[in-house]
Design an enzyme around this catalytic site. Sequence first.
Site, PDB file in Angstrom:
ATOM      1  N   GLY A  34      77.523  65.397  56.631  1.00 27.15           N
ATOM      2  CA  GLY A  34      77.897  65.258  58.036  1.00 27.15           C
ATOM      3  C   GLY A  34      76.713  65.671  58.883  1.00 27.15           C
ATOM      4  O   GLY A  34      75.994  64.853  59.469  1.00 27.15           O
ATOM      5  N   ARG A  35      76.473  66.988  58.890  1.00 29.34           N
ATOM      6  CA  ARG A  35      75.474  67.570  59.779  1.00 29.34           C
ATOM      7  C   ARG A  35      74.092  66.926  59.655  1.00 29.34           C
ATOM      8  O   ARG A  35      73.432  66.704  60.662  1.00 29.34           O
ATOM      9  CB  ARG A  35      75.349  69.057  59.447  1.00 29.34           C
ATOM     10  CG  ARG A  35      74.563  69.862  60.449  1.00 29.34           C
ATOM     11  CD  ARG A  35      74.310  71.274  59.910  1.00 29.34           C
ATOM     12  NE  ARG A  35      75.463  71.934  59.386  1.00 29.34           N
ATOM     13  CZ  ARG A  35      76.217  72.810  60.060  1.00 29.34           C
ATOM     14  NH1 ARG A  35      75.907  73.123  61.289  1.00 29.34           N
ATOM     15  NH2 ARG A  35      77.259  73.377  59.481  1.00 29.34           N
ATOM     16  N   CYS A  79      85.323  82.329  81.511  1.00 33.43           N
ATOM     17  CA  CYS A  79      85.551  83.759  81.786  1.00 33.43           C
ATOM     18  C   CYS A  79      85.676  84.583  80.520  1.00 33.43           C
ATOM     19  O   CYS A  79      86.746  85.133  80.228  1.00 33.43           O
ATOM     20  CB  CYS A  79      86.792  83.904  82.645  1.00 33.43           C
ATOM     21  SG  CYS A  79      86.596  82.988  84.165  1.00 33.43           S
ATOM     22  N   GLU A  80      84.625  84.602  79.724  1.00 35.05           N
ATOM     23  CA  GLU A  80      84.567  85.434  78.523  1.00 35.05           C
ATOM     24  C   GLU A  80      83.115  85.779  78.296  1.00 35.05           C
ATOM     25  O   GLU A  80      82.251  84.906  78.443  1.00 35.05           O
ATOM     26  CB  GLU A  80      85.001  84.655  77.270  1.00 35.05           C
ATOM     27  CG  GLU A  80      86.415  84.280  77.227  1.00 35.05           C
ATOM     28  CD  GLU A  80      86.860  83.889  75.812  1.00 35.05           C
ATOM     29  OE1 GLU A  80      86.266  84.373  74.828  1.00 35.05           O
ATOM     30  OE2 GLU A  80      87.797  83.114  75.733  1.00 35.05           O
ATOM     31  N   ARG A  98      79.559  76.415  68.935  1.00 33.19           N
ATOM     32  CA  ARG A  98      78.843  76.963  67.775  1.00 33.19           C
ATOM     33  C   ARG A  98      78.166  78.307  68.045  1.00 33.19           C
ATOM     34  O   ARG A  98      78.257  79.213  67.205  1.00 33.19           O
ATOM     35  CB  ARG A  98      77.832  75.951  67.222  1.00 33.19           C
ATOM     36  CG  ARG A  98      78.458  74.602  66.830  1.00 33.19           C
ATOM     37  CD  ARG A  98      77.555  73.730  65.971  1.00 33.19           C
ATOM     38  NE  ARG A  98      77.346  74.320  64.669  1.00 33.19           N
ATOM     39  CZ  ARG A  98      76.281  74.981  64.328  1.00 33.19           C
ATOM     40  NH1 ARG A  98      75.278  75.122  65.176  1.00 33.19           N
ATOM     41  NH2 ARG A  98      76.188  75.522  63.136  1.00 33.19           N
ATOM     42  N   TYR A 111      79.274  68.844  65.014  1.00 34.62           N
ATOM     43  CA  TYR A 111      80.175  69.948  65.353  1.00 34.62           C
ATOM     44  C   TYR A 111      79.987  70.396  66.800  1.00 34.62           C
ATOM     45  O   TYR A 111      80.111  71.569  67.125  1.00 34.62           O
ATOM     46  CB  TYR A 111      79.998  71.109  64.359  1.00 34.62           C
ATOM     47  CG  TYR A 111      80.118  70.657  62.913  1.00 34.62           C
ATOM     48  CD1 TYR A 111      81.342  70.232  62.426  1.00 34.62           C
ATOM     49  CD2 TYR A 111      79.008  70.589  62.068  1.00 34.62           C
ATOM     50  CE1 TYR A 111      81.461  69.762  61.119  1.00 34.62           C
ATOM     51  CE2 TYR A 111      79.117  70.128  60.768  1.00 34.62           C
ATOM     52  CZ  TYR A 111      80.342  69.718  60.300  1.00 34.62           C
ATOM     53  OH  TYR A 111      80.460  69.248  59.015  1.00 34.62           O
TER      54      TYR A 111
END
Length: 421
Positions: free
Chosen positions: A277-278, A346-347, A314, A375
Amino acid sequence: MDHFLYKNGTLHAEDVPLTDIAAQVGTPFYVYSAATLTRHYHLFTEALSPLPHMVCFAIKSLSNVAVLKLLGDLGAGMDVVSGGEYRRARAAGVPGDRIVFSGVGKTREEMRLALTGGIRQFNVESEPELRALSEVATSLGLTAPITIRVNPDVDAKTHAKIATGKSENKFGIPIARAREVYAEAASLPGIEVIGVDVHIGSQLTDLAPFEAAYLKVADLTRQLRADGHNIRRLDLGGGLGIPYTRSNEAPPLPMDYGALIKRTVGDLGCEIEIEPGRLISGNAGLLVSSVIYVKNGEGRDFLILDAAMNDLVRPSMYDAHHDIVPVIEPAAATEAAVYDVVGPVCETGDTFAKARPVAPMAEGDLVAFRSAGAYGAVMASEYNTRPLVPEVLVKGDHFAVIRQRPSFDEILNRDTIPEWL
Ligand code: LLP
């Protein structure tokens, strides 16, 4: 060859200036290079030749139907892990006999979908799944071609959240019990045993764990054949890592990986499948974002972007590094400024990079996250009611939006207020 280069001072995707896409589409957006996807797919087919093989793109890494069509038209197979992904592959025109179905929790409904729609094989991960598949196939009067995914108990030496080949992980059947499970599979109606499957993890930057796993698969194949099974296909999974920085990383090349496959299982006369995939999609995509504010904090400056953790998760999820580069090339002698690069969510976890040297930036400037094709968009969410990021595909000097940014009406219309409220 990198298809994301500065030309005349502006970062391009192939022949398209990213500023043109930003002007038309707005930010943030993902952009993919058709030439890169094509090249990466061919690296694998070349690496495996002349062995009989199929490169099944792990569509969980990037599942836009236009991308699947591009790869499918080149002859790629697809590795799917849900009924939704199966539908995407079919919508892209990929025939069922090029689709493999992986995953630990296939439902009976998903089995029915794939059996009736056509499937190359199911990679079965447990005995209950095997029995369910036998029931579903017999009820349809069909036969399910299968491999069994074995867990070789090999340390993939990658991030704990994406290692899958250790015995404590939820994946596959312990290799020590494989012969027993193959015996059961052979006895079940509606099941045809055709091969062995293994996948040990993602973003592997060393070939040694692959070698250990594939040697175990080779031994098992010989034993299974001696037990009377007609093992004719090996699915060796995905997982080959990519460089996430321009400088010091040099993961093994597909050619070396191909040579390893030939060395470890090449003499078995099996058709080889891989599920990358990647490596195909990761460096084929960027996430482009604009600077909302530059904020001077206590002992640090924050670059506040219009992309956030909901668009590219990620860094917050795996502490992953993505190179962040300005879209307008800085003058040669420009000294880098150092920023904490963050999004508006807001984190505190909504942080892309800490103390990252980037060219000095101002409000409205564009930046690009490199290596964001895999991803990235597929893991995006609408957290904080931020619309899903659009996706753009570039080929030469053409570009097209291949997934629109949803409108706020579309987003709000998905919610309903019950009559009784
Ligand atoms: N085959 C199977 C059965 C898999 O589970 C995976 C990835 C692949 C193939 C493709 O692996 P690749 O060639 O892409 O490494 N979200 C994480 C990665 C999760 C990988 C899950 N399985 C990340 O962003 O790093």
